[in-house]
Design an enzyme around this catalytic site. Structure first.
Site, PDB file in Angstrom:
ATOM      1  CB  CYS A   2      35.868 -10.526  -8.638  1.00  0.00           C
ATOM      2  SG  CYS A   2      34.101 -10.719  -8.785  1.00  0.00           S
ATOM      3  NE  ARG A  27      40.041  -9.157  -4.368  1.00  0.00           N
ATOM      4  CZ  ARG A  27      40.097  -7.854  -4.139  1.00  0.00           C
ATOM      5  NH1 ARG A  27      41.064  -7.374  -3.394  1.00  0.00           N
ATOM      6  NH2 ARG A  27      39.216  -7.037  -4.658  1.00  0.00           N
ATOM      7  CD1 TRP A  74      32.476 -13.700  -2.780  1.00  0.00           C
ATOM      8  CD2 TRP A  74      31.273 -11.868  -3.233  1.00  0.00           C
ATOM      9  NE1 TRP A  74      31.693 -13.428  -1.686  1.00  0.00           N
ATOM     10  CE2 TRP A  74      30.940 -12.306  -1.934  1.00  0.00           C
ATOM     11  CE3 TRP A  74      30.637 -10.735  -3.723  1.00  0.00           C
ATOM     12  CZ2 TRP A  74      30.017 -11.657  -1.123  1.00  0.00           C
ATOM     13  CZ3 TRP A  74      29.712 -10.078  -2.916  1.00  0.00           C
ATOM     14  CH2 TRP A  74      29.420 -10.547  -1.640  1.00  0.00           C
ATOM     15  CG  ASN A  98      36.294  -6.689  -8.084  1.00  0.00           C
ATOM     16  OD1 ASN A  98      35.237  -7.039  -7.580  1.00  0.00           O
ATOM     17  ND2 ASN A  98      37.257  -6.103  -7.390  1.00  0.00           N
ATOM     18  N   GLY A  99      33.165  -6.173  -9.519  1.00  0.00           N
ATOM     19  CA  GLY A  99      32.259  -5.076  -9.189  1.00  0.00           C
ATOM     20  C   GLY A  99      30.874  -5.295  -9.757  1.00  0.00           C
ATOM     21  CD  GLU A 486      36.273  -8.397  16.014  1.00  0.00           C
ATOM     22  OE1 GLU A 486      35.336  -7.838  15.447  1.00  0.00           O
ATOM     23  OE2 GLU A 486      37.147  -9.052  15.421  1.00  0.00           O
ATOM     24  CE  LYS A 490      36.624 -12.001  13.548  1.00  0.00           C
ATOM     25  NZ  LYS A 490      36.919 -10.618  13.441  1.00  0.00           N
ATOM     26  CD  GLU A 493      34.296 -12.850  10.441  1.00  0.00           C
ATOM     27  OE1 GLU A 493      34.240 -12.477   9.274  1.00  0.00           O
ATOM     28  OE2 GLU A 493      34.936 -12.237  11.317  1.00  0.00           O
ATOM     29  CG  HIS A 509      16.651  -3.641  29.178  1.00  0.00           C
ATOM     30  ND1 HIS A 509      15.642  -3.030  29.891  1.00  0.00           N
ATOM     31  CD2 HIS A 509      17.808  -3.289  29.785  1.00  0.00           C
ATOM     32  CE1 HIS A 509      16.179  -2.314  30.877  1.00  0.00           C
ATOM     33  NE2 HIS A 509      17.493  -2.465  30.830  1.00  0.00           N
ATOM     34  CE  LYS A 608      41.429  -9.450   5.501  1.00  0.00           C
ATOM     35  NZ  LYS A 608      41.097  -9.655   6.935  1.00  0.00           N
TER      36      LYS A 608
END
Ligand code: M6R
Length: 613
Positions: A2, A27, A74, A98-99, A486, A490, A493, A509, A608
């Site tokens: 948030c 965010r 969020w 927020n939280g 990495e 990308k 996401e 394997h 974020k």
């Protein structure tokens, strides 16, 4: 997570709050709302979905008060609907949060038993109820907050206003960040400084369980028991332009393009360019003492999440190779719950772009409790992790707004490369020539990145071909392995496609079974000590019908012949290769996601800065 903005001052609160919330969009959020004083009451307007939906609703609204709060939510408890959007209002109290309130079930039961009317599914509304009950008794918002704060467990930053006190705004936090912005006759609070840079450069960073009490233009910081605290006012040198798109379609693309400059900025404090020598520059401990510490350190422990974790993996390889110090590497959410054995003489490092990641912060605190020295590498100066670490390094990327990390990753790799070099040097394991060669290799990276950026056009054109693949396997060995992971992150996401980063030697394997013509194999095969082994893995994938997109060094004819697509990277020292291969992978994910019509800067479900665990 948030985003929070609060304002008390002569400007139009609607404009200040909307501007601030826009800067916090990165965010991640799914609904938004404001409560602004009008005719003695806080008028609340909320909307689910994008901020533009709230903006549309606000177009026809006027407010004659000078106090207001705004929020992007969020969702954690309760669906992302208008009913669950903040601010929550109870009896003249308006609140944004927020939280997570962990003991919300218990509070909810208690409130219901007292006959409270709860109108949302959120944990946040319950805090508004508690404050409304206390403010009725005390007739003082600050006192009411002091009564309620000890009852809350979890991670939260909260701002609250009350209709009866049009000159008061109270905020408090335990976990997620909250900053106070100071202007002429005006006060702001926000989740981070970016929301307020257009208005002020002067900030106070709140620590956990501190309360900000704003009365008119007077700001007081208090302990949770109401005792005054003296805080430093920090001046930030980021300009508002640094957080604008500057003509790029997305923040992410702008940030990809900034990398030649951001890598140079990251390297600059740690390199004596005229002598081609490394000279690591730390804050919190001077260079000489830090070198002494490196000399006597027996073990190094790195903890981070996501992209920062992959950068940590590269550091592990480099430090073990150049400094011959054993390195433990952990994902923060695992580290904090797995009873890690931390011996003294271990130097503990956290890597975090935001400096606010809840799991990384918890890991830092755990290591600190065990008496370890904490080294941090952050992008956001004065973030919680930065403030709590003993020794500090910086990415110096400037603000990174795109949720997908790009320039912060390459800056991190740059600084970690310098750390490994410095460590090898103080341990007497690097010849002068090796040091000079490697420093030159790093200094050459910014101009080589300019060349690599030309893949922008290439991936733009081939994005419609890439969309036919059902998945992507990224393969690399040695220093290319973290870059493969990495690259896959990308792709996941941004393009919401199945992508995995694998150590190429692990292919037989398991992952070989995935290979067919609809599985793209992204093979990182620069000319380094792992080249031949990786090349063999490439052949194995090709023999099973895999379509190969290979990244190699220069015009490598053998690689070209084996690949559907071949991307020559500038020929470079092995130390520079990870930096060079990162950018094409960022561009590939960016263009494929754009081609698929996805929101590149704010991918679904992601935030974020992950300030809750
Ligand atoms: O701010 P941090 O570096 O601590 O963030 C850690 C991860 O959340 C972050 O790297 C995430 O994986 C990236 N947004 C991915 O692009």
């Amino acid at each position: 997570m948030c985003g929070i903005v609060g304002y008390l001052g002569p400007l139009n609160p609607k404009d200040v709050i909307l501007q601030g919330l826009k800067k916090l969009e990165y965010r991640g959020y799914d609904s938004a709302g404001v409560a602004i004083l009008h005719d003695g009451h806080a008028k609340r307007i909320r909307a689910s979905g994008k901020l533009s939906a709230l903006e549309d609703k606000l177009k026809s609204e006027t407010f004659n008060g000078h106090l207001g709060i705004g929020h992007t939510r969020w969702a954690t408890h309760g669906a992302p609907t208008e009913r669950n959007a903040h601010p929550h209002q109870v009896g003249g109290v308006s609140l944004i949060h927020n939280g997570i309130i962990e003991n919300y079930q218990e509070i909810r039961q208690e409130l219901l038993s007292k006959g409270a009317e709860i109108s949302s599914d959120t944990d946040s509304e319950l805090v508004a109820h508690l404050i409304a009950i206390e403010v009725e008794k005390t007739q003082d918002l600050e006192l009411a907050v002091e009564k309620v704060l000890p009852r809350l467990r979890g991670a939260f930053s909260i701002v609250v206003i009350w209709d009866q006190a049009p000159q008061d705004m109270v905020a408090f936090k335990d976990g997620p960040p909250l900053v106070v912005g100071l202007g002429d006759d005006q006060v702001f609070v926000a989740s981070d400084v970016q929301a307020l840079l257009a208005y002020t450069k002067k900030f106070i960073y709140l620590d956990d369980r501190e309360i900000v009490s704003v009365k008119g233009s007077q700001v007081q910081i208090l302990t949770s028991q109401g005792a005054p605290v003296v805080k430093e006012v920090v001046e930030i040198n980021w300009s508002p332009e640094m957080v604008e798109k500057q003509g790029f379609a997305h923040y992410m693309l702008k940030e990809i393009y900034e990398q030649p400059r951001s890598v140079a900025a990251a390297l600059e404090p740690h390199i004596q360019a005229d002598k081609h020598e490394v000279q690591l520059s730390t804050e919190g401990l001077n260079s000489e003492s830090f070198q002494e510490l490196l000399k006597k350190t027996k073990r190094f422990c790195i903890v981070a999440c996501g992209t920062s974790f992959y950068a940590g993996q590269l550091a592990k390889y480099l430090i073990e190779k150049l400094a011959q110090v054993p390195v433990d590497l952990d994902v923060a959410s695992e580290f904090r719950y797995r009873s890690p054995l931390l011996e003294k003489d271990t130097l503990f490092m956290t890597i975090s772009q935001s400096g606010e990641t809840a799991d990384t912060l918890a890991a830092l605190r755990l290591a600190k409790e065990k008496g370890l020295q904490i080294l941090s590498l952050c992008n956001v100066k004065n973030s919680t992790i930065d403030r709590e670490a003993h020794i500090k390094l910086y990415m110096r990327s400037g603000p990174e707004i795109g949720v997908a990390s790009t320039k912060a990753f390459t800056s991190t790799l740059s600084v970690l490369s310098c750390l490994a070099l410095q460590w090898g040097k103080v341990k007497g394991l690097l010849s002068q020539k090796d040091e000079n060669d490697m420093v030159q290799a790093l200094l050459a990276v910014p101009s080589q990145l300019e060349v690599v950026l030309a893949y922008d056009k290439y991936f733009k054109e081939m994005a419609h071909q890439l969309r036919n693949y059902r998945g992507f396997l990224y393969m690399g060995r040695g220093l290319s392995y973290p870059i493969a992971m990495e690259g896959a992150l990308k792709m996941k996401e941004l393009a919401y496609l199945h992508a995995e980063g694998y150590a190429a030697g692990e292919m037989k394997h398991g992952p070989l079974a995935l290979i067919d013509h609809r599985m793209a194999i992204v093979m990182l095969c620069p000319q380094d000590q792992w080249y031949e082994k990786t090349f063999s893995n490439l052949e194995e994938a090709k023999a099973r019908g895999g379509e190969i997109l290979a990244l190699g060094s220069g015009e490598d004819e053998s690689l070209k012949m084996k690949s559907q697509y071949y991307l020559p990277l500038p020929k470079a020292h092995w130390l520079a290769n990870p930096l060079l291969s990162t950018i094409p992978l960022q561009l590939m994910a960016y263009h494929l996601a754009s081609e698929l019509g996805y929101d590149v800067d704010q991918p679904r479900n992601l935030a974020k800065s992950v300030t809750v665990e």
